[in-house]
Design an enzyme around this catalytic site. Structure first.
Site: not given
Length: 463
Positions: A98, A104, A107, A186, A293, A322, A345, A391, A417
């Site tokens: 990129c 930026c 990344c 991008c 996701q 969750f 949830e 999750d 995550c």
């Protein structure tokens, strides 16, 4: 009342002393990068003028790179540093994909070759297991290959917006900066999102500046029925702006466009189609800005891992905690043999939409609204489940893991995550008798330091 006897030396009367400037800010030195840190930046040490070794963090470098750096700001136990000049690049260097890479902040590792990048991501999962108390050699054997989402696959993004005297900027913040950069290209986002960004820039350029300046962010999600757009702003739109946005949504074939002022509820301004996603061929509506996701590829990798696990475990009753709008819920209930699923949830809108989809499909799913951070499933509430899947957000599931440690079923599947909270939660479960049997790293945030971890745990027999 006047305070005639007020102490003249009280805090309000003191003169502020000028802050003392850090003498290392601006200091330059030649360094060799030692390793890549958890945030994707290079780690090195420099000798300060007083002879002490100083830890520094450098962006856009790789282990073995020789560079000249300037220290720019204090950062934790060291200093953030900027590359002033490159002396020699390591063999692992690859040309960034990129043009905006160095400016930026999206990344961190586009300059790392594919093999080294895959190994680095897998090592993050191995380190997370080690921090959960697992022997390094055992951790190596537990972690499978990394499932990496390809370029141009991310289906949701929050574009920052700045409208000022120098023009319209719709993109991402610069590296460690509040400045918004335009990113016409991008390498990570789906082309549909980039097409929208270009059109939205043109729309804002044609708007009255006062109205355009109210817009601070636009969150875009590519659903299975089109783009869902949520505009975050500081003020309500006037009638002309409402009409212009409705026309813009029609021109761009946007499924739904909503407006959100501050902390108030969002308001739909245009709704051509209902934004839905398909889980096991079930249509599930999503709320404006609702969680999905990050990539379809990553979601499919996680669902494959879950389906493979339930074939082996063969549960009859599953708790999906969750659960969001059901990313895993319908696979747990409908893949292979049908099984009973209790989906839990806290987000009221996600619960409402999931209940609607369950009702329309007749799936064997019970949906509950509950804040599992404050009120986890405990004791008898866990009785009867053969498998618990969770999750959680980045904060992890500490309270729920403590309840599972006491009264959880034989099998648990954890999706995280955040490797740091994953390690903490796994330590709680392992201390209560669970063993981690398999780990799948899933990379949905290409060239970033983020990593999703899927893990299967089984409680050891007391016999």
């Amino acid at each position: 009342m006047k305070h005639h006897n007020r102490n003249p030396r009280a805090r309000g009367g003191r003169k502020r002393q000028p802050s003392r400037r850090d003498p290392l800010i601006g200091f330059e030195a030649d360094v060799t990068v030692e390793q890549i840190g958890a945030r994707g930046d290079g780690i090195a040490h420099v000798a300060a003028p007083d002879g002490k070794s100083v830890l520094i963090y450098v962006d856009c470098v790789l282990p073995g790179d020789k560079v000249r750096v300037a220290l720019r700001q204090k950062r934790g136990d060291g200093y953030g540093a900027e590359v002033v000049s490159e002396i020699a690049r390591s063999d692992g260097y690859s040309a960034p994909r990129c043009a905006h890479f160095k400016e930026c902040g999206g990344c961190a590792l586009q300059h790392m070759n594919d093999d080294d990048y895959r190994s680095w991501k897998r090592d993050k999962a191995i380190v997370a297991l080690q921090r959960a108390g697992i022997d390094p050699q055992d951790a190596e054997g537990l972690v499978g290959d990394v499932e990496i989402s390809p370029p141009a696959s991310r289906r949701r993004a929050g574009f920052s917006v700045h409208v000022g005297a120098t023009g319209v900027f719709v993109g991402f913040h610069g590296r460690f900066s509040h400045t918004v950069l335009n990113v016409p290209d991008c390498a990570v986002l789906r082309p549909e999102l980039m097409t929208f960004r270009k059109a939205f820039v043109a729309f804002l350029e044609a708007c009255p500046p006062a109205q355009a300046r109210d817009i601070k962010e636009v969150f875009v999600t590519l659903t299975d029925t089109g783009l869902d757009v949520l505009v975050h702003a500081s003020n309500d739109p006037d009638l002309d702006m409402r009409q212009d946005l409705a026309a813009f949504a029609d021109d761009q074939n946007i499924a739904r466009l909503s407006w959100k002022t501050g902390d108030r509820p969002d308001e739909p301004l245009a709704a051509r189609h209902t934004p839905v996603v398909h889980f096991e061929n079930i249509d599930v509506p999503i709320a404006p800005g609702g969680f999905l996701q990050a990539t379809s590829h990553g979601e499919e990798a996680l669902v494959r891992a879950i389906k493979a696990a339930v074939v082996e475990i063969a549960p009859k009753n599953v708790a999906d905690l969750f659960c969001g709008v059901g990313s895993f819920t319908f696979s747990l209930a409908l893949a292979g043999k049908r099984r009973s699923v209790t989906a839990v949830e806290s987000d009221p809108r996600a619960v409402e939409l999931l209940q609607y989809a369950v009702g329309q499909s007749g799936s064997p799913i019970k949906v509950m609204r509950r804040d599992l951070f404050r009120q986890p499933l405990v004791g008898d509430e866990l009785t009867g489940f053969d498998l618990v899947v969770f999750d959680p957000p980045r904060a992890g599931a500490l309270a729920q893991c403590e309840a599972l440690a006491a009264d959880g079923p034989e099998w648990v599947i954890a999706v995280s995550c955040n490797p740091a909270t994953f390690s903490r939660d796994m330590r709680v479960l392992r201390n209560s008798g669970y063993e981690i049997e398999k780990v799948v790293p899933v990379d949905q945030f290409l060239w970033s330091s983020h990593l999703e971890i899927f893990a299967i745990l089984r409680r050891r027999s007391n016999s």
